[in-house]
Scaffold this motif. Structure first.
Motif, mmCIF file in Angstrom:
data_model
loop_
_atom_site.group_PDB
_atom_site.id
_atom_site.type_symbol
_atom_site.label_atom_id
_atom_site.label_comp_id
_atom_site.label_asym_id
_atom_site.label_seq_id
_atom_site.Cartn_x
_atom_site.Cartn_y
_atom_site.Cartn_z
ATOM 1 N N TYR A 135 23.400 31.773 41.779
ATOM 2 C CA TYR A 135 23.083 31.551 40.362
ATOM 3 C C TYR A 135 21.559 31.564 40.176
ATOM 4 O O TYR A 135 20.937 30.527 39.870
ATOM 5 C CB TYR A 135 23.687 30.220 39.890
ATOM 6 N N PRO A 136 20.940 32.714 40.307
ATOM 7 C CA PRO A 136 19.478 32.808 40.246
ATOM 8 C C PRO A 136 18.884 32.472 38.884
ATOM 9 O O PRO A 136 17.689 32.190 38.796
ATOM 10 C CB PRO A 136 19.205 34.271 40.619
ATOM 11 N N ASP A 137 19.700 32.496 37.829
ATOM 12 C CA ASP A 137 19.188 32.167 36.498
ATOM 13 C C ASP A 137 19.331 30.688 36.159
ATOM 14 O O ASP A 137 18.983 30.271 35.051
ATOM 15 C CB ASP A 137 19.922 33.005 35.437
ATOM 16 N N THR A 138 19.849 29.902 37.082
ATOM 17 C CA THR A 138 19.995 28.458 36.894
ATOM 18 C C THR A 138 18.906 27.741 37.673
ATOM 19 O O THR A 138 18.622 28.090 38.818
ATOM 20 C CB THR A 138 21.364 27.976 37.396
ATOM 21 N N ALA A 139 18.274 26.763 37.056
ATOM 22 C CA ALA A 139 17.265 25.953 37.737
ATOM 23 C C ALA A 139 17.950 24.765 38.405
ATOM 24 O O ALA A 139 18.735 24.055 37.769
ATOM 25 C CB ALA A 139 16.216 25.467 36.743
ATOM 26 N N PHE A 140 17.654 24.549 39.674
ATOM 27 C CA PHE A 140 18.198 23.422 40.418
ATOM 28 C C PHE A 140 17.037 22.520 40.850
ATOM 29 O O PHE A 140 16.071 22.991 41.462
ATOM 30 C CB PHE A 140 18.961 23.893 41.658
ATOM 31 N N LEU A 141 17.133 21.238 40.542
ATOM 32 C CA LEU A 141 16.137 20.255 40.947
ATOM 33 C C LEU A 141 16.882 19.178 41.730
ATOM 34 O O LEU A 141 17.565 18.335 41.151
ATOM 35 C CB LEU A 141 15.441 19.655 39.724
ATOM 36 N N MET A 142 16.771 19.222 43.053
ATOM 37 C CA MET A 142 17.634 18.423 43.899
ATOM 38 C C MET A 142 16.865 17.530 44.873
ATOM 39 O O MET A 142 15.881 17.950 45.480
ATOM 40 C CB MET A 142 18.549 19.348 44.715
ATOM 41 N N GLY A 143 17.366 16.306 45.022
ATOM 42 C CA GLY A 143 16.862 15.440 46.071
ATOM 43 C C GLY A 143 17.222 16.042 47.406
ATOM 44 O O GLY A 143 18.376 16.396 47.641
ATOM 45 N N SER A 144 16.225 16.190 48.279
ATOM 46 C CA SER A 144 16.451 16.882 49.546
ATOM 47 C C SER A 144 15.489 16.361 50.603
ATOM 48 O O SER A 144 14.391 15.893 50.298
ATOM 49 C CB SER A 144 16.244 18.389 49.367
ATOM 50 N N SER A 145 15.929 16.462 51.859
ATOM 51 C CA SER A 145 15.076 16.072 52.979
ATOM 52 C C SER A 145 14.161 17.205 53.419
ATOM 53 O O SER A 145 13.335 17.023 54.317
ATOM 54 C CB SER A 145 15.933 15.636 54.173
ATOM 55 N N PHE A 146 14.299 18.376 52.792
ATOM 56 C CA PHE A 146 13.526 19.547 53.198
ATOM 57 C C PHE A 146 12.542 19.962 52.108
ATOM 58 O O PHE A 146 12.742 19.675 50.931
ATOM 59 C CB PHE A 146 14.463 20.715 53.525
ATOM 60 N N MET A 147 11.501 20.655 52.523
ATOM 61 C CA MET A 147 10.516 21.164 51.596
ATOM 62 C C MET A 147 11.043 22.432 50.911
ATOM 63 O O MET A 147 11.994 23.050 51.380
ATOM 64 C CB MET A 147 9.208 21.471 52.337
ATOM 65 N N PRO A 148 10.433 22.849 49.790
ATOM 66 C CA PRO A 148 10.903 24.048 49.082
ATOM 67 C C PRO A 148 10.780 25.296 49.944
ATOM 68 O O PRO A 148 9.896 25.403 50.795
ATOM 69 C CB PRO A 148 9.987 24.115 47.855
#
Length: 339
Positions: A115-128
């Motif tokens: 879903y490349p047109d959807t923005a995801f902002l997620m808590g994660s243990s990894f860097m972008p």
């Protein structure tokens, strides 16, 4: 079981607009018509009254009330169901999906690519990762406030025996515990710590029993990373330090101070980036730092006037230095252990 809720369907004529995050070659096509609020969905593995999820939820509700977004959410979503719920919201055309992918890091990234047109902002243990250009990550980097709360804890503990109860020994928890311990040692270098993890994000009875054992072993101050710890402290007449949210109103004679997380700056940055059309893979954890307004100490409330003045002076000195960028609290993601 996953429960779905919808909040804040109000609209306003003109949305915020700003340059947002710096544009790069990996811009994604997330853009918004001026008259429409951004559609946002939150996906949480715990009830929204839980500390961490609750702060995200509160920020989203506030943004919905301002007319910046429309907001729906799912709570108590099992990790096994998480990718499916992400897909459901993306298929519905939700523009920004908030959540926590600590337990489903790889599976979530597979959804993101679809879903490349959807923005995801997620808590994660990894860097972008630029490979997932529409996935921004965040965490509650409130080590600044945790450090300051440790100074207060050290000053208020008579024995220097401090119990610490956490959920899981993951970086997001470990760094706050280490910062707290560093603050304690500023005023009590000889302090000893009892550290335990209950293996759950939401099991107040287990956290309470673990805290009871620490009190039996001499702790007169508890670090309440999980719900249930302050209940034990209250029953046994010892003090506690809160985490992420302010619970002093519920424990007026027990919770001395709390390190607070405000997700508002993080969400505001995402909204600005989407409005500007340049939402991208970025580390939004920086917006949780105290100097960005994402972390603070709760008001002293019922403990006003009960904390030694020299400790308060040290807190004020360190807080000013943190906000000015002159002092940085160490970020230590390693698992803390008992003394």
């Amino acid at each position: 079981m996953t429960s779905h809720r919808t909040d804040g369907l109000s609209r306003r004529a003109l949305l915020m607009s700003s340059a947002g995050l710096a544009a790069t070659a990996s811009l994604m096509p997330v853009r918004l018509m001026a008259q429409e609020p951004i559609s946002v969905a939150g996906i949480y593995t715990v009830p929204v009254e839980q500390q961490w999820a609750g702060r995200i939820h509160e920020a989203a509700v506030a943004a919905a009330e301002e007319g910046l977004i429309t907001y729906t959410y799912s709570e108590n979503t099992a990790n096994t169901d998480y990718p499916r719920v992400m897909r459901e919201y993306a298929e519905q055309g939700v523009q920004l999906i908030l959540g926590e992918i600590f337990g489903v890091e790889q599976e979530a990234r597979e959804v993101v690519l679809d879903y490349p047109d959807t923005a995801f902002l997620m808590g994660s243990s990894f860097m972008p990762d630029p490979e997932y250009s529409n996935l921004a990550v965040f965490d509650n980097y409130i080590q600044d406030a945790s450090y300051l709360s440790g100074i207060i804890a050290g000053a208020m503990s008579e024995t220097g025996n401090i119990g610490m109860v956490g959920g899981f020994p993951i970086p997001e928890v470990n760094r706050l515990m280490h910062a707290f311990m560093a603050g304690v040692r500023e005023v009590k270098p000889e302090a000893e710590f009892q550290v335990s993890f209950i293996g759950s994000w939401f099991d107040p009875p287990k956290a309470k029993e673990t805290a009871f054992a620490m009190i039996e072993n001499g702790a007169d101050m508890l670090y309440a990373e999980r719900f249930g710890v302050s209940d034990a402290a209250q029953e046994k007449g010892v003090l506690a330090i809160g985490n992420v949210i302010d619970t002093q109103a519920d424990y007026p004679d027990t919770v001395v101070a709390s390190a607070l997380w405000d997700f508002g700056p993080t969400l505001a940055a995402a909204i600005e980036a989407i409005n500007a059309g340049n939402f991208e893979a970025a580390n939004y954890g920086l917006y949780s730092f105290m100097k960005e307004g994402g972390a603070s100490l709760a008001p002293l409330g019922s403990f006003d006037g009960k904390i030694p003045q020299d400790a308060l002076d040290l807190v004020a000195e360190k807080e000013a230095a943190i906000k000015a960028g002159e002092f940085e609290v160490e970020i230590d993601d390693s698992e803390p252990t008992s003394s």
